[in-house]
Design a protein around this motif. Structure first.
Motif, mmCIF file in Angstrom:
data_model
loop_
_atom_site.group_PDB
_atom_site.id
_atom_site.type_symbol
_atom_site.label_atom_id
_atom_site.label_comp_id
_atom_site.label_asym_id
_atom_site.label_seq_id
_atom_site.Cartn_x
_atom_site.Cartn_y
_atom_site.Cartn_z
ATOM 1 N N VAL A 186 0.849 -1.200 0.000
ATOM 2 C CA VAL A 186 0.000 0.000 0.000
ATOM 3 C C VAL A 186 0.882 1.247 0.000
ATOM 4 O O VAL A 186 1.676 1.449 0.911
ATOM 5 N N ASP A 209 -0.915 2.651 -5.458
ATOM 6 C CA ASP A 209 -0.515 4.003 -5.053
ATOM 7 C C ASP A 209 -1.472 4.988 -5.708
ATOM 8 O O ASP A 209 -1.934 4.750 -6.823
ATOM 9 N N TYR A 268 -7.741 1.827 -0.725
ATOM 10 C CA TYR A 268 -8.024 0.467 -1.207
ATOM 11 C C TYR A 268 -9.107 0.415 -2.286
ATOM 12 O O TYR A 268 -9.693 -0.651 -2.516
ATOM 13 N N ILE A 328 -0.087 -7.576 4.138
ATOM 14 C CA ILE A 328 -0.138 -6.193 3.660
ATOM 15 C C ILE A 328 1.102 -5.483 4.193
ATOM 16 O O ILE A 328 1.413 -5.567 5.384
ATOM 17 N N THR A 387 3.172 -1.744 4.351
ATOM 18 C CA THR A 387 3.005 -0.307 4.092
ATOM 19 C C THR A 387 4.021 0.557 4.821
ATOM 20 O O THR A 387 4.306 0.348 6.001
ATOM 21 N N ILE A 438 -5.706 3.082 6.352
ATOM 22 C CA ILE A 438 -4.886 1.988 5.809
ATOM 23 C C ILE A 438 -4.879 0.813 6.793
ATOM 24 O O ILE A 438 -5.004 -0.347 6.391
ATOM 25 N N GLY A 442 -7.519 -2.160 5.860
ATOM 26 C CA GLY A 442 -6.659 -3.283 5.481
ATOM 27 C C GLY A 442 -7.037 -4.560 6.214
ATOM 28 O O GLY A 442 -6.928 -5.661 5.664
#
Length: 198
Positions: free
Chosen positions: A64, A88, A117, A128, A130, A144, A148
């Motif tokens: 992410v 992105d 997302y 995930i 990030t 996020i 997520g």
């Protein structure tokens, strides 16, 4: 600098450059440009996350805020029999990430422009990763984490790098409110690596 990397279309004039970087034993070459995050070299936080992240060979991974691709492309090397989706909001960053995937011969990636997302709804991931866009503000960063959670398989993990002075304590609190188990895996130069398990 009139605009920054958390924007869909950076206005900064193009100023491409390239460099190589050794990540988890892989020598990767990156093209970068003005208007993307940490364009001169891979930032310390991303390197720390890459050094710590656990990615299984068959993992379904989501990166992410992928930028020009260092985290996601390294993950794709580690998940050689898996698949890495990289997202992105920054169209220039996504273009560079696609170019860098191709230039490094990495094919098990799907790189998309996505506002948080928006373009991966209904999909499921094992991991995930990030380095969240701090400049986007706390609300986006915490989205996020919380949104997520919904995309992770049961037992899936979110790996986060964040600086203490840029919100690590509140990030940890939000992760602990959302996930079953949270640990600080590493801390260096004011950066923390958090692993949160669904």
């Amino acid at each position: 600098m009139s605009d920054h990397y958390y924007t869909s279309r950076p206005g900064a004039a193009h100023d491409e450059q390239q460099f190589s970087f050794l990540l988890r034993g892989y020598e990767l070459r990156f093209y970068t440009d003005a208007g993307v995050f940490s364009r001169d070299r891979i930032d310390f936080g991303s390197v720390l996350l890459i050094e710590n992240m656990k990615v299984a060979p068959h993992a379904r991974v989501l990166d992410v805020g992928c930028g020009y691709g260092p985290i996601g492309l390294t993950a794709a090397k580690l998940a050689a029999q898996g698949k890495v989706t990289m997202i992105d909001v920054n169209e220039r960053a996504v273009h560079l990430a696609r170019r860098n995937a191709e230039g490094n011969g990495i094919n098990n990636v799907d790189i998309r422009v996505s506002d948080v997302y928006s373009e991966v709804q209904g999909e499921t991931f094992d991991v995930i990763l990030t380095n969240p866009p701090i400049r986007a503000g706390k609300e986006i960063v915490h989205r996020i984490f919380t949104e997520g959670y919904e995309l992770l398989a049961e037992g899936g993990e979110m790996w986060v790098v964040i600086q203490k002075k840029q919100g690590a304590p509140s990030a940890l609190k939000k992760l602990q409110e959302t996930y079953r188990e949270v640990e600080e895996v590493d801390r260096s130069k004011g950066y923390s690596i958090f692993r949160a398990v669904k």
